[in-house]
Write a protein that holds these residues in place. Structure first.
Motif, mmCIF file in Angstrom:
data_model
loop_
_atom_site.group_PDB
_atom_site.id
_atom_site.type_symbol
_atom_site.label_atom_id
_atom_site.label_comp_id
_atom_site.label_asym_id
_atom_site.label_seq_id
_atom_site.Cartn_x
_atom_site.Cartn_y
_atom_site.Cartn_z
ATOM 1 N N CYS A 232 61.440 18.169 5.341
ATOM 2 C CA CYS A 232 61.319 19.601 6.054
ATOM 3 C C CYS A 232 61.515 20.397 4.448
ATOM 4 O O CYS A 232 61.443 19.535 2.930
ATOM 5 N N SER A 233 61.168 21.661 4.534
ATOM 6 C CA SER A 233 60.697 22.279 3.310
ATOM 7 C C SER A 233 62.557 22.518 2.657
ATOM 8 O O SER A 233 63.270 22.796 3.655
ATOM 9 N N SER A 266 54.432 27.293 5.234
ATOM 10 C CA SER A 266 53.442 28.264 4.981
ATOM 11 C C SER A 266 52.682 27.106 3.607
ATOM 12 O O SER A 266 51.684 27.807 3.135
ATOM 13 N N GLY A 267 53.053 26.499 2.853
ATOM 14 C CA GLY A 267 51.906 25.488 1.691
ATOM 15 C C GLY A 267 52.266 26.309 0.189
ATOM 16 O O GLY A 267 51.674 26.570 -0.573
ATOM 17 N N ALA A 268 53.783 27.146 -0.217
ATOM 18 C CA ALA A 268 54.075 27.597 -1.155
ATOM 19 C C ALA A 268 53.776 26.273 -2.252
ATOM 20 O O ALA A 268 53.975 25.110 -2.047
ATOM 21 N N HIS A 271 56.484 23.669 -2.708
ATOM 22 C CA HIS A 271 56.561 22.705 -1.700
ATOM 23 C C HIS A 271 55.264 21.351 -1.683
ATOM 24 O O HIS A 271 55.444 20.475 -2.369
ATOM 25 N N LEU A 272 53.936 21.705 -2.236
ATOM 26 C CA LEU A 272 52.886 21.299 -2.352
ATOM 27 C C LEU A 272 53.236 20.499 -3.530
ATOM 28 O O LEU A 272 52.815 19.153 -3.891
ATOM 29 N N ALA A 273 53.850 20.376 -4.808
ATOM 30 C CA ALA A 273 54.481 20.494 -6.035
ATOM 31 C C ALA A 273 55.283 18.566 -5.091
ATOM 32 O O ALA A 273 54.664 17.280 -6.079
ATOM 33 N N GLY A 274 55.907 18.248 -3.882
ATOM 34 C CA GLY A 274 56.740 17.217 -3.990
ATOM 35 C C GLY A 274 55.286 16.649 -2.875
ATOM 36 O O GLY A 274 55.121 15.075 -3.140
ATOM 37 N N GLU A 289 46.086 32.354 7.656
ATOM 38 C CA GLU A 289 46.041 32.486 6.130
ATOM 39 C C GLU A 289 46.976 31.804 5.333
ATOM 40 O O GLU A 289 47.045 31.682 4.018
ATOM 41 N N ALA A 290 47.407 30.752 6.140
ATOM 42 C CA ALA A 290 48.666 30.147 5.217
ATOM 43 C C ALA A 290 48.208 29.371 4.049
ATOM 44 O O ALA A 290 46.870 28.395 4.623
ATOM 45 N N PRO A 291 48.524 29.241 2.967
ATOM 46 C CA PRO A 291 48.523 29.031 1.776
ATOM 47 C C PRO A 291 48.453 27.149 1.842
ATOM 48 O O PRO A 291 47.109 26.546 1.887
ATOM 49 N N PHE A 292 48.623 26.705 3.344
ATOM 50 C CA PHE A 292 48.551 25.077 2.817
ATOM 51 C C PHE A 292 47.188 24.818 3.662
ATOM 52 O O PHE A 292 46.748 24.116 3.552
#
Ligand code: FAD
Length: 320
Positions: A232-233, A266-268, A271-274, A289-292
């Motif tokens: 999860c986020s 969303s893909g902040a 979050h992406l770092a992991g 438009e979600a960055p993910f």
């Protein structure tokens, strides 16, 4: 000078991270034209000979009361003594929770230069040069060190493992630890019956877009059908919708599965770092438009409450 590798075990058992550390160290030693020595702690129930398949043929085992439970001071101090006795100037550590607790202490005790968050095998060994991720994996930097003693902490699953042939011999060893701060483990709370995230080949993950904990049954059902772990986020764990051991990202667990399915996340960048080291990323999000989606291999723009049940239905049909 040889290469030393901390071979972590979990109640006597070696996991993928251990084999990856063994292989990383063996390949580094090969580049340096030297030998590699593994060190493991506590009572080993797995067959240590297996470590030979990953290039480490000599393993020292330090057991006894000092190592019955994990204590990073004792492990770091023992590694320092072993490094000195065995003439090792480079220590390789997998950046697991325990690895990250041991490496900095060792670095201070052994006055060693430490490079963390390493993502690849060294590109050169004279001087030792490695690539590491920075700014939550938004960038990469090549670091060189000429320190006489060094510690390399690589991101778990960053380089992967391939079993070869070979066998390891494990011998009992002992060192004097001297005076150390005392740690007493009073209680261990273990997550039961789940696929541990660092080892999961597939991970199904949910974010705030799932609205509440009551909606996680579809995430769990999908995970079960795919033999996947659940993640999860951060806000989801912070709000208590899911346990903290499922939180992935910069401040959570870093994973590198074959498949990562992100639902309503969303893909902040944190979050992406992991998760951005996952081999294939599938994103399900209602906002195009979600960055993910920029990090996704496959994207589905849609309402998770419509898409996921259809996904489950299709998988059930496929399995039948
Ligand atoms: C120092 C620091 C460290 C952090 N560390 C981490 C970390 O380790 N891990 C982490 O995850 N975050 C971390 N964060 C938080 C991070 O910045 C984000 O706030 C967080 O990742 C957002 O979580 P989310 O995507 O679940 O929620 P949101 O940002 O609220 O996104 C929800 C997403 O769900 C979508 N959605 C809504 N409804 C639906 C629906 N019905 N169907 C499909 N999609 C839907 C929305 O379009 C949106 O994209 C950190 C932040 C800081 C400042």
């Amino acid at each position: 000078m040889s290469v030393l590798v901390y071979l972590e075990n979990w109640e006597g058992k070696f996991k993928k991270n251990t084999f990856e550390a063994a292989q990383y160290a063996a390949k580094t030693a090969e580049m340096m034209g030297t030998s590699v020595i593994g060190v493991t702690f506590g009572t080993i129930s797995d067959d240590a000979a297996e470590l030979g398949k990953y290039g480490v043929s000599k393993v020292l085992n330090l057991s006894g009361d000092d190592y019955n439970s994990f204590d990073n001071y004792k492990i770091a101090a023992a590694l320092k003594e072993v490094a000195a006795a065995q003439n090792c100037d480079t220590l390789i550590v997998s950046g697991t929770f325990n690895g990250k607790a041991v490496a900095p202490l060792y670095s201070v005790m052994a006055e060693a230069g430490m490079i963390t968050n390493v993502t690849e095998l060294p590109s050169s060994v004279a001087p030792l040069t490695v690539k590491r991720s920075v700014f939550s994996s938004k960038g990469f930097v090549n670091y060189s060190t000429e320190a006489s003693s060094k510690v390399i902490v690589f991101i778990p699953n960053a380089v992967g493992v391939v079993a070869g042939s070979g066998s390891a011999e494990m011998t009992e060893s002992n060192v004097s630890l001297g005076d150390l701060p005392q740690t007493n483990v009073t209680n261990v709370d273990r997550v039961q019956g789940k696929i541990p995230l660092p080892e999961a080949e597939r991970v199904i993950s949910g974010g705030r877009g799932l609205k509440g904990p009551e909606n996680w049954s579809m995430v769990e059902e999908l995970a079960e059908l795919m033999n996947a772990g659940t993640a999860c986020s951060k806000p989801v764990a912070d709000m208590g919708w899911r346990p903290h051991n499922e939180h992935v990202g910069q401040t959570g667990i870093a994973i590198n599965p074959e498949l990562y399915v992100a639902i309503g996340i969303s893909g902040a960048i944190q979050h992406l770092a992991g998760v951005s080291n996952s081999k294939t990323i599938v994103v399900i999000n209602s906002d195009a438009e979600a960055p993910f989606f920029k990090a996704a291999d496959y994207g589905i723009v849609g309402d998770a409450f419509e898409v996921v049940p259809k996904f489950i239905e299709a998988l059930k049909k496929f399995k039948a």
